[in-house]
Design a protein around this motif. Structure first.
Motif, PDB file in Angstrom:
ATOM      1  N   LYS A  95      41.430  38.353  42.779  1.00 21.99           N
ATOM      2  CA  LYS A  95      41.066  37.461  43.878  1.00 21.99           C
ATOM      3  C   LYS A  95      41.906  36.217  43.636  1.00 21.99           C
ATOM      4  O   LYS A  95      41.797  35.584  42.592  1.00 21.99           O
ATOM      5  N   ASN A 152      43.635  32.535  45.048  1.00 19.51           N
ATOM      6  CA  ASN A 152      43.663  31.418  45.991  1.00 19.51           C
ATOM      7  C   ASN A 152      44.818  30.502  45.640  1.00 19.51           C
ATOM      8  O   ASN A 152      45.032  30.195  44.462  1.00 19.51           O
ATOM      9  N   ASP A 207      43.636  31.872  50.855  1.00 12.51           N
ATOM     10  CA  ASP A 207      43.384  33.140  50.172  1.00 12.51           C
ATOM     11  C   ASP A 207      44.681  33.950  50.194  1.00 12.51           C
ATOM     12  O   ASP A 207      45.202  34.269  51.256  1.00 12.51           O
ATOM     13  N   SER A 233      44.898  36.772  48.135  1.00 19.65           N
ATOM     14  CA  SER A 233      44.532  38.036  47.490  1.00 19.65           C
ATOM     15  C   SER A 233      45.301  39.178  48.123  1.00 19.65           C
ATOM     16  O   SER A 233      45.549  39.183  49.328  1.00 19.65           O
TER      17      SER A 233
END
Length: 170
Positions: free
Chosen positions: A75, A77, A116, A118
């Motif tokens: 994940k 950011n 984001d 990801s």
């Protein structure tokens, strides 16, 4: 609260930011003397499970190009901050298949913007306007607990090779 934290020479001070709501933040340090500053962030699972800690050093402003690879399954950011006025950058994300996506991001003065990223295999930030700094937060869910890191994006080393060329007349 735009407060001032005074730190006498040769000492250490901590500023607890735990009461801030979840989100992306930047800490700006201004000093009339040389100072060393960093932020620590902790990720914990319930009970006595594994935890992880990230130390984030101060980050230089992006003058040209900065980037980092992103681990598979993380994940991720991208955190962008602008100081001393508004700023803008071009953000390039590279997919696992090599495709790229480009977007221009405007950052308000003295603020942070979180994107984001990801699923990307890398992220690059190219300077546009203003004083902009960047970091990537990376988190992987592991069966033993979270794995967490924050990577400051510093200028990429840019090199070139001069190739001599001679004209040959026949």
């Amino acid at each position: 609260d735009n407060g001032v934290l005074r730190v006498p020479g040769g000492t250490v001070r901590e500023l607890d930011l735990a009461s801030l709501p979840a989100g992306g933040y930047a800490v700006q340090v201004r000093s009339d003397r040389p100072v060393l500053a960093a932020v620590s962030t902790e990720r914990r699972s319930a009970g006595n499970a594994q935890s992880d800690l990230a130390w984030t050093p101060s980050t230089a402003a992006i003058a040209t190009l900065a980037g980092t690879p992103i681990p598979v399954g993380a994940k991720a950011n991208l955190m962008l901050t602008a100081s001393d006025g508004p700023g803008s950058v071009r953000v390039v994300t590279v997919g696992a298949d090599g495709t790229t996506s480009v977007r221009t991001v405007d950052i308000a003065a003295d603020s942070a913007t979180v994107l984001d990223v990801s699923g990307a295999s890398a992220v690059w930030v190219r300077h546009g306007t203003g004083t902009v700094r960047a970091a990537a937060s990376l988190e992987i869910d592991d069966r033993d607990g979270p794995l967490y890191s924050v990577v400051a994006l510093n200028a990429a080393a840019m090199t070139t090779t001069d190739v001599p060329v001679r004209e040959i007349r026949r």
